[in-house]
Structure formats: C-alpha cells, structure tokens
Design a protein around this motif. Sequence first.
Motif, mmCIF file in Angstrom:
data_model
loop_
_atom_site.group_PDB
_atom_site.id
_atom_site.type_symbol
_atom_site.label_atom_id
_atom_site.label_comp_id
_atom_site.label_asym_id
_atom_site.label_seq_id
_atom_site.Cartn_x
_atom_site.Cartn_y
_atom_site.Cartn_z
ATOM 1 N N ALA A 173 -7.478 0.533 2.423
ATOM 2 C CA ALA A 173 -6.065 0.476 2.791
ATOM 3 C C ALA A 173 -5.845 -0.721 3.706
ATOM 4 C CB ALA A 173 -5.657 1.759 3.492
ATOM 5 N N VAL A 174 -4.801 -1.500 3.422
ATOM 6 C CA VAL A 174 -4.517 -2.662 4.262
ATOM 7 C C VAL A 174 -3.186 -2.558 4.993
ATOM 8 C CG1 VAL A 174 -5.985 -4.273 3.022
ATOM 9 C CG2 VAL A 174 -3.598 -4.005 2.329
ATOM 10 N N CYS A 175 -2.223 -1.823 4.409
ATOM 11 C CA CYS A 175 -0.913 -1.730 5.055
ATOM 12 C C CYS A 175 -0.080 -0.685 4.338
ATOM 13 C CB CYS A 175 -0.194 -3.081 5.052
ATOM 14 S SG CYS A 175 0.257 -3.681 3.411
ATOM 15 N N SER A 176 1.094 -0.473 4.886
ATOM 16 C CA SER A 176 2.080 0.395 4.250
ATOM 17 C C SER A 176 2.905 -0.424 3.268
ATOM 18 C CB SER A 176 2.985 0.987 5.336
ATOM 19 O OG SER A 176 4.230 1.373 4.796
ATOM 20 N N VAL A 177 3.459 0.250 2.271
ATOM 21 C CA VAL A 177 4.349 -0.445 1.335
ATOM 22 C C VAL A 177 5.559 -1.031 2.069
ATOM 23 C CG1 VAL A 177 3.698 0.886 -0.702
ATOM 24 C CG2 VAL A 177 5.557 1.710 0.756
ATOM 25 N N HIS A 178 5.868 -0.493 3.257
ATOM 26 C CA HIS A 178 7.024 -0.981 4.016
ATOM 27 C C HIS A 178 6.704 -2.242 4.825
ATOM 28 C CE1 HIS A 178 8.820 2.753 2.816
ATOM 29 N NE2 HIS A 178 7.851 3.427 3.387
ATOM 30 N N ALA A 197 -6.839 -13.121 -8.918
ATOM 31 C CA ALA A 197 -6.266 -11.794 -8.694
ATOM 32 C C ALA A 197 -7.246 -10.893 -7.953
ATOM 33 C CB ALA A 197 -5.894 -11.157 -10.028
ATOM 34 N N VAL A 198 -6.696 -10.075 -7.078
ATOM 35 C CA VAL A 198 -7.459 -9.094 -6.317
ATOM 36 C C VAL A 198 -6.978 -7.707 -6.758
ATOM 37 C CG1 VAL A 198 -7.886 -8.198 -3.991
ATOM 38 C CG2 VAL A 198 -7.686 -10.664 -4.358
ATOM 39 N N PRO A 199 -7.888 -6.757 -7.010
ATOM 40 C CA PRO A 199 -7.448 -5.414 -7.405
ATOM 41 C C PRO A 199 -6.554 -4.809 -6.334
ATOM 42 C CG PRO A 199 -9.830 -5.666 -7.678
ATOM 43 C CD PRO A 199 -9.350 -6.874 -6.930
ATOM 44 N N LEU A 200 -5.466 -4.194 -6.754
ATOM 45 C CA LEU A 200 -4.513 -3.576 -5.824
ATOM 46 C C LEU A 200 -4.013 -2.274 -6.430
ATOM 47 C CD1 LEU A 200 -1.617 -5.160 -3.843
ATOM 48 C CD2 LEU A 200 -1.139 -3.259 -5.388
ATOM 49 N N GLU A 201 -3.948 -1.254 -5.581
ATOM 50 C CA GLU A 201 -3.343 0.021 -5.989
ATOM 51 C C GLU A 201 -2.395 0.466 -4.894
ATOM 52 O OE1 GLU A 201 -6.069 3.164 -6.858
ATOM 53 O OE2 GLU A 201 -7.232 1.922 -8.237
ATOM 54 N N GLU A 238 2.189 5.848 0.088
ATOM 55 C CA GLU A 238 2.930 4.783 0.794
ATOM 56 C C GLU A 238 1.992 3.686 1.268
ATOM 57 O OE1 GLU A 238 6.153 5.848 3.352
ATOM 58 O OE2 GLU A 238 7.000 6.228 1.373
ATOM 59 N N GLU A 239 0.732 3.750 0.835
ATOM 60 C CA GLU A 239 -0.244 2.763 1.302
ATOM 61 C C GLU A 239 -0.617 1.791 0.189
ATOM 62 O OE1 GLU A 239 -3.460 5.198 2.718
ATOM 63 O OE2 GLU A 239 -2.799 4.939 4.786
ATOM 64 N N ILE A 240 -0.917 0.565 0.623
ATOM 65 C CA ILE A 240 -1.431 -0.444 -0.301
ATOM 66 C C ILE A 240 -2.928 -0.571 -0.071
ATOM 67 C CG2 ILE A 240 -1.400 -2.894 -0.901
ATOM 68 C CD1 ILE A 240 1.551 -2.901 -0.168
ATOM 69 N N TRP A 241 -3.676 -0.416 -1.157
ATOM 70 C CA TRP A 241 -5.129 -0.526 -1.115
ATOM 71 C C TRP A 241 -5.540 -1.732 -1.944
ATOM 72 C CZ3 TRP A 241 -8.823 3.563 0.420
ATOM 73 C CH2 TRP A 241 -8.186 4.605 1.106
ATOM 74 N N VAL A 242 -6.457 -2.514 -1.418
ATOM 75 C CA VAL A 242 -6.955 -3.650 -2.194
ATOM 76 C C VAL A 242 -8.478 -3.641 -2.203
ATOM 77 C CG1 VAL A 242 -4.928 -5.048 -1.660
ATOM 78 C CG2 VAL A 242 -6.987 -5.293 -0.303
#
Length: 115
Positions: free
Chosen positions: A8-13, A96-100, A104-108
């Motif tokens: 997890a790197v951050c919130s979608v917000h 490109a880096v994998p991202l999901e 509400e969290e962004i994971w890379v």
Amino acid sequence: MSGDDLQAVCSVHDVADESAREFQVGDQAVVVVKFDGQFHAYLNWCPHLGIELNFMPDQFMDDEGRFLVCANHGALFEPENGHCLSGPCSGDALTAVPLEVRGEEIWVGRAEAPA
Ligand code: FES
C-alpha cells in the motif's frame, strides 16, 4: 510476481484527478497517475536517457492534465499506457508498474528494472 508482493502506498484520495504523485516503493521511484478516473503506475524513469522525469516534486503532468511529461526534453506520454507520443523517445514507453486499487487504498508492486 505474485499479488502478495504489492504494498500500500496511499489512499485513492491522495492523488487528484488528472494529476500524479511519486512514491518510493523499496528501491523504485514510482509515479502514480490518476487519469480519466483510473489509476496507473510507472517507474520515474524516462526511456530517453534513463533519468527521472521531473524537476519539481510531484510535477509530472502537462498544464492541461492530458499527458505525463518529461521535464528534461519535453517528451509526452499517455497516462493510460505510458506510450511516448512526442519527443526524443517517441514510440518508446514508460515502464509500467503493477497497481491494484483495494478498497480505498492504492497498492503497487515492482517493475522489471529497465535495461
Ligand atoms: S530525458 Fe526525458 S525526454 Fe530526454
């Protein structure tokens, strides 16, 4: 890579519409961009010279919020797929880096380091 390697790197917000922010993920500098309601992630690595795209923190988009831009020589990249449309690396692409998006969290994850 398995999905378990994502972090997890951050919130979608935390990433505004038509903008991008940089996050350090292990030893990789990753640019997370939100464009047209979708999130994408790329290494902060210009395919032209293999250097960082930006001069200023989190300044990755052109003035209209339409393209990712390399501050060094003005290459323009499509936020949706990283393809370079114009500039010295035209026809090449960001890595490109994998991202999901999980809730509400962004994971890379990790990208294969460019050659
Ligand atoms: S280093 Fe990015 S366009 Fe030259």
